[in-house]
Structures are given as structure tokens and as C-alpha cells.
Write a protein that holds these residues in place. Structure first.
Motif, PDB file in Angstrom:
ATOM      1  N   LEU A 111       0.870  -1.020  -0.081  1.00  0.00           N
ATOM      2  CA  LEU A 111       0.065   0.058  -0.091  1.00  0.00           C
ATOM      3  C   LEU A 111       0.803   1.342   0.028  1.00  0.00           C
ATOM      4  O   LEU A 111       1.709   1.352   0.760  1.00  0.00           O
ATOM      5  CB  LEU A 111      -0.841   0.128   1.411  1.00  0.00           C
ATOM      6  N   ASP A 112       0.767   2.249  -1.072  1.00  0.00           N
ATOM      7  CA  ASP A 112       1.618   3.240  -1.182  1.00  0.00           C
ATOM      8  C   ASP A 112       1.426   4.435   0.088  1.00  0.00           C
ATOM      9  O   ASP A 112       2.336   5.091   0.527  1.00  0.00           O
ATOM     10  CB  ASP A 112       1.320   4.191  -2.374  1.00  0.00           C
ATOM     11  N   LEU A 113       0.080   4.281   0.791  1.00  0.00           N
ATOM     12  CA  LEU A 113       0.045   5.249   1.950  1.00  0.00           C
ATOM     13  C   LEU A 113       1.029   4.779   3.152  1.00  0.00           C
ATOM     14  O   LEU A 113       1.708   5.557   3.673  1.00  0.00           O
ATOM     15  CB  LEU A 113      -1.588   5.328   2.341  1.00  0.00           C
ATOM     16  N   LEU A 114       1.214   3.313   3.188  1.00  0.00           N
ATOM     17  CA  LEU A 114       2.082   2.858   4.303  1.00  0.00           C
ATOM     18  C   LEU A 114       3.390   3.175   3.935  1.00  0.00           C
ATOM     19  O   LEU A 114       4.214   3.172   4.946  1.00  0.00           O
ATOM     20  CB  LEU A 114       1.452   1.360   4.612  1.00  0.00           C
ATOM     21  N   ALA A 115       3.812   2.995   2.680  1.00  0.00           N
ATOM     22  CA  ALA A 115       5.074   3.185   2.180  1.00  0.00           C
ATOM     23  C   ALA A 115       5.701   4.787   2.489  1.00  0.00           C
ATOM     24  O   ALA A 115       6.606   4.879   2.849  1.00  0.00           O
ATOM     25  CB  ALA A 115       5.182   2.865   0.616  1.00  0.00           C
ATOM     26  N   PHE A 116       4.386   5.405   2.097  1.00  0.00           N
ATOM     27  CA  PHE A 116       4.717   6.875   2.555  1.00  0.00           C
ATOM     28  C   PHE A 116       4.946   7.515   3.862  1.00  0.00           C
ATOM     29  O   PHE A 116       5.960   8.136   4.318  1.00  0.00           O
ATOM     30  CB  PHE A 116       3.546   7.836   2.079  1.00  0.00           C
ATOM     31  N   GLU A 117       4.101   6.783   4.732  1.00  0.00           N
ATOM     32  CA  GLU A 117       4.270   6.935   6.195  1.00  0.00           C
ATOM     33  C   GLU A 117       5.765   6.383   6.980  1.00  0.00           C
ATOM     34  O   GLU A 117       6.333   7.151   7.570  1.00  0.00           O
ATOM     35  CB  GLU A 117       3.205   6.555   6.825  1.00  0.00           C
ATOM     36  N   ARG A 118       5.822   5.260   6.245  1.00  0.00           N
ATOM     37  CA  ARG A 118       7.325   4.387   6.509  1.00  0.00           C
ATOM     38  C   ARG A 118       8.506   5.662   6.274  1.00  0.00           C
ATOM     39  O   ARG A 118       9.519   5.561   7.078  1.00  0.00           O
ATOM     40  CB  ARG A 118       7.509   3.092   6.071  1.00  0.00           C
ATOM     41  N   ALA A 119       8.275   5.952   4.872  1.00  0.00           N
ATOM     42  CA  ALA A 119       9.651   6.605   4.392  1.00  0.00           C
ATOM     43  C   ALA A 119       9.628   8.176   5.167  1.00  0.00           C
ATOM     44  O   ALA A 119      10.933   8.523   5.426  1.00  0.00           O
ATOM     45  CB  ALA A 119       9.486   7.022   3.035  1.00  0.00           C
ATOM     46  N   ALA A 120       8.446   8.746   5.535  1.00  0.00           N
ATOM     47  CA  ALA A 120       8.804   9.960   6.482  1.00  0.00           C
ATOM     48  C   ALA A 120       9.123   9.664   7.735  1.00  0.00           C
ATOM     49  O   ALA A 120       9.938  10.409   8.411  1.00  0.00           O
ATOM     50  CB  ALA A 120       7.019  10.452   6.569  1.00  0.00           C
ATOM     51  N   GLU A 121       8.926   8.469   8.237  1.00  0.00           N
ATOM     52  CA  GLU A 121       9.646   8.065   9.587  1.00  0.00           C
ATOM     53  C   GLU A 121      10.959   7.848   9.514  1.00  0.00           C
ATOM     54  O   GLU A 121      11.838   8.123  10.398  1.00  0.00           O
ATOM     55  CB  GLU A 121       8.748   6.904  10.300  1.00  0.00           C
ATOM     56  N   GLN A 122      11.236   7.260   8.535  1.00  0.00           N
ATOM     57  CA  GLN A 122      12.868   6.819   8.080  1.00  0.00           C
ATOM     58  C   GLN A 122      13.464   8.312   8.023  1.00  0.00           C
ATOM     59  O   GLN A 122      14.839   8.489   8.431  1.00  0.00           O
ATOM     60  CB  GLN A 122      12.875   6.046   6.996  1.00  0.00           C
ATOM     61  N   ALA A 123      13.097   9.224   7.275  1.00  0.00           N
ATOM     62  CA  ALA A 123      13.439  10.690   7.297  1.00  0.00           C
ATOM     63  C   ALA A 123      13.677  11.186   8.553  1.00  0.00           C
ATOM     64  O   ALA A 123      15.000  11.853   8.953  1.00  0.00           O
ATOM     65  CB  ALA A 123      12.864  11.366   6.298  1.00  0.00           C
ATOM     66  N   ARG A 124      12.652  10.939   9.565  1.00  0.00           N
ATOM     67  CA  ARG A 124      12.610  11.595  10.869  1.00  0.00           C
ATOM     68  C   ARG A 124      13.850  11.070  11.573  1.00  0.00           C
ATOM     69  O   ARG A 124      14.582  11.780  12.422  1.00  0.00           O
ATOM     70  CB  ARG A 124      11.619  11.517  11.689  1.00  0.00           C
ATOM     71  N   ALA A 125      14.161   9.592  11.474  1.00  0.00           N
ATOM     72  CA  ALA A 125      15.074   8.826  12.081  1.00  0.00           C
ATOM     73  C   ALA A 125      16.344   9.320  11.718  1.00  0.00           C
ATOM     74  O   ALA A 125      17.543   9.449  12.354  1.00  0.00           O
ATOM     75  CB  ALA A 125      15.068   7.362  12.045  1.00  0.00           C
ATOM     76  N   ALA A 126      16.771   9.401  10.309  1.00  0.00           N
ATOM     77  CA  ALA A 126      17.838   9.865   9.843  1.00  0.00           C
ATOM     78  C   ALA A 126      18.285  11.335  10.234  1.00  0.00           C
ATOM     79  O   ALA A 126      19.474  11.643  10.427  1.00  0.00           O
ATOM     80  CB  ALA A 126      17.871   9.641   8.044  1.00  0.00           C
ATOM     81  N   ARG A 127      17.139  12.179  10.130  1.00  0.00           N
ATOM     82  CA  ARG A 127      17.680  13.609  10.656  1.00  0.00           C
ATOM     83  C   ARG A 127      17.983  13.668  11.787  1.00  0.00           C
ATOM     84  O   ARG A 127      19.048  14.273  12.313  1.00  0.00           O
ATOM     85  CB  ARG A 127      16.280  14.611  10.286  1.00  0.00           C
ATOM     86  N   ALA A 128      17.381  12.753  12.651  1.00  0.00           N
ATOM     87  CA  ALA A 128      17.840  12.696  14.265  1.00  0.00           C
ATOM     88  C   ALA A 128      19.016  12.443  14.371  1.00  0.00           C
ATOM     89  O   ALA A 128      19.982  12.668  15.415  1.00  0.00           O
ATOM     90  CB  ALA A 128      16.671  11.860  15.120  1.00  0.00           C
ATOM     91  N   ALA A 129      19.596  11.417  13.534  1.00  0.00           N
ATOM     92  CA  ALA A 129      20.899  11.088  13.900  1.00  0.00           C
ATOM     93  C   ALA A 129      22.005  11.693  12.922  1.00  0.00           C
ATOM     94  O   ALA A 129      22.990  11.418  12.979  1.00  0.00           O
ATOM     95  CB  ALA A 129      20.860   9.538  12.822  1.00  0.00           C
ATOM     96  N   GLY A 130      21.643  12.737  12.433  1.00  0.00           N
ATOM     97  CA  GLY A 130      22.632  13.746  11.608  1.00  0.00           C
ATOM     98  C   GLY A 130      22.800  13.440  10.246  1.00  0.00           C
ATOM     99  O   GLY A 130      23.608  14.190   9.777  1.00  0.00           O
TER     100      GLY A 130
END
Length: 261
Positions: A111-130
Motif C-alpha cells: 500500500l502506497d500510503l503505508l510506504a509514504f508514512e514509513r519513508a517519512a518516519e525513516q527521514a525523521r530517524a535519519a535527521r535525528a541521527a544527523g
């Protein structure tokens, strides 16, 4: 179909017109009522939805006299559509009935919606890690999944509410992506994109702040400060408020030629 979605036999797309793919072929989803039922189930993917919730989400206050029968008929049709090789009396493995209601099981990548939400969460984690490049990559990937408004062309109480919520969520991801592009010095037309976004969302302070930063980075300080004055006028006229802390800080940094920008 996005390369972010895994190559499962079934794939669902709701970020734009509702579409379903089975083994690479697009399915004909039937009448609008049946598509609305599927859309509601997909918005509750992997969660049970009671008959009452489904009826309310599909029909709202205009509930037909035989709503339960109509719902059961639509669910049966969807089961045949999604599992064409299932024997008539064999239980469905995709759209099941539980003690809590109907459950549409969707796996990772379907489902593209779940993929979108997962990618947004990955972005938040990557940003938090610098890791800004990884955050930017995830945000760009998330936004590529959008083909239009949620289930474009379908109407219903739940769809209308979720459409607004997801548009706001998408705009937040766009803002984050532009912020990452600015931080990484990506050579794209951010000024033009931001002006178009502000035309559509004139009261979003963050967009004005990003435009000010993009103009400042391009050596256009006077234009950047003019954006602040325009944003201040809009906020004052439309909402009766002054710009928030972030926007004021951006103006001060530009006036001080702060190297942080």
C-alpha cells in the motif's frame, strides 16, 4: 507504480485515484460504492472495522434502508476481485471477518500510503541521527508516491476528513524536503517551488520562512526581507496575529547576515 512498493501479487494505490494491481495487471474496481468500501478498508489496513464504522464512513447520514446487506454484497464482490482463484466456499485470506469487524490484511510494500508514512518516519530517524543526505533521500522517495489527492474522484465522510489530514501531512513532508535541500545546497528551483506553494497555502509561516532562506542563499536579501513584510501583512489581515518566533528569527538572521543561513 512506484519502485518503493514491493513486488507483491497485490498492490494498492490510494495517493491519487484508487487503483489496485494484481500480478502486474490493473483491476477494474467496480461501482463507486464498492470502491468507497475498499478505500475505507485500506485507510484502516490491518485494523478491524465494525459494520457500523464502515456504514458511517461510506454513507454518513444518508444511510440506505438495506445498508448491512449492501455492505455484505460489496465485501463479497471485493473478495472475489482480490482473490479470483479462491474457491467459492474457501475462506478469504485477505478480507476476513473478525469479532471486531472486517479486516483487510496488507503486507509491507503493498500500500502506497503505508510506504509514504514509513519513508517519512525513516527521514525523521535519519535527521535525528544527523544523516541529512539519507533524510533527504527518504523524503524525496516519500513524495514520489503521490499521484494526486487521496482517492481522487471518490467522496465520503471518512475520505473527505482523511483527504484534508493527509494533504497537511504531505505539505509537512514537502517543507521538510525543501529544508533538507537547502541544508545540502541542492541546485534546484526552490524559490519558484516555494512561491507556488505559498500561493496555494498563504498562511503557512514555515513556507514563508523557507522562501526567505532560499532567497537569502541566492544573494537576494532585499527580496527575502520583502517576503517577511508580505507574510506579516497577510497574517495580520487574515488572522490578526504577528509572525511567530521562527519567522521573526529568520528575519533577524538575514538582517544580521548570520552565517547559520
Amino acid at each position: 507504480m512506484s519502485d518503493q512498493l514491493a513486488s507483491n501479487a497485490l498492490r494498492y494505490e490510494v495517493l491519487g485515484p484508487l487503483r489496485v494491481w494484481l500480478e502486474g495487471a490493473e483491476l477494474v474496481l467496480g461501482p463507486a460504492q464498492q470502491r468507497r468500501v475498499l478505500a475505507v478498508l485500506l485507510l484502516h489496513a490491518n485494523k478491524s472495522v465494525s459494520r457500523e464504522q464502515l456504514i458511517d464512513a461510506v454513507w454518513g447520514t444518508a444511510v440506505p434502508a438495506r445498508a448491512v446487506n449492501l455492505l455484505q454484497r460489496n465485501v463479497s464482490a471485493l473478495r472475489r476481485l482480490l482473490e479470483p482463484h479462491r474457491a467459492p466456499r474457501e475462506p478469504s485470506e485477505i478480507l476476513t471477518w473478525t469479532d471486531a469487524g472486517y479486516l483487510l490484511t496488507v503486507s509491507n510494500g503493498q500500500l502506497d500510503l503505508l510506504a509514504f508514512e514509513r519513508a517519512a518516519e525513516q527521514a525523521r530517524a535519519a535527521r535525528a541521527a544527523g544523516d541529512l543526505p539519507e533524510a533527504a533521500k527518504a523524503l524525496h522517495g516519500a513524495l514520489r508516491l503521490w499521484r494526486g489527492r487521496l482517492c481522487e474522484g471518490l467522496a465520503g465522510p471518512l475520505l473527505d476528513t482523511e483527504r484534508y489530514r493527509l494533504e497537511e501531512q504531505r505539505l509537512g513532508v514537502v517543507e521538510q524536503r525543501i529544508e533538507m535541500d537547502l541544508a545540502l545546497g541542492v541546485d534546484v528551483d526552490l524559490v519558484g517551488e516555494l512561491r507556488r506553494l505559498i500561493a496555494a497555502h498563504p498562511l503557512h509561516e514555515r513556507l514563508h520562512g523557507l522562501l526567505m532562506r532560499a532567497l537569502h542563499r541566492s544573494g537576494r536579501q532585499a527580496e527575502a526581507l520583502q517576503v517577511y513584510q508580505e507574510a506579516r501583512r497577510l497574517l495580520n489581515e487574515e488572522l490578526g496575529v504577528e509572525p511567530g518566533v521562527e519567522l521573526r528569527r529568520t528575519q533577524e538572521q538575514i538582517l544580521a547576515a548570520d552565517a547559520v543561513l
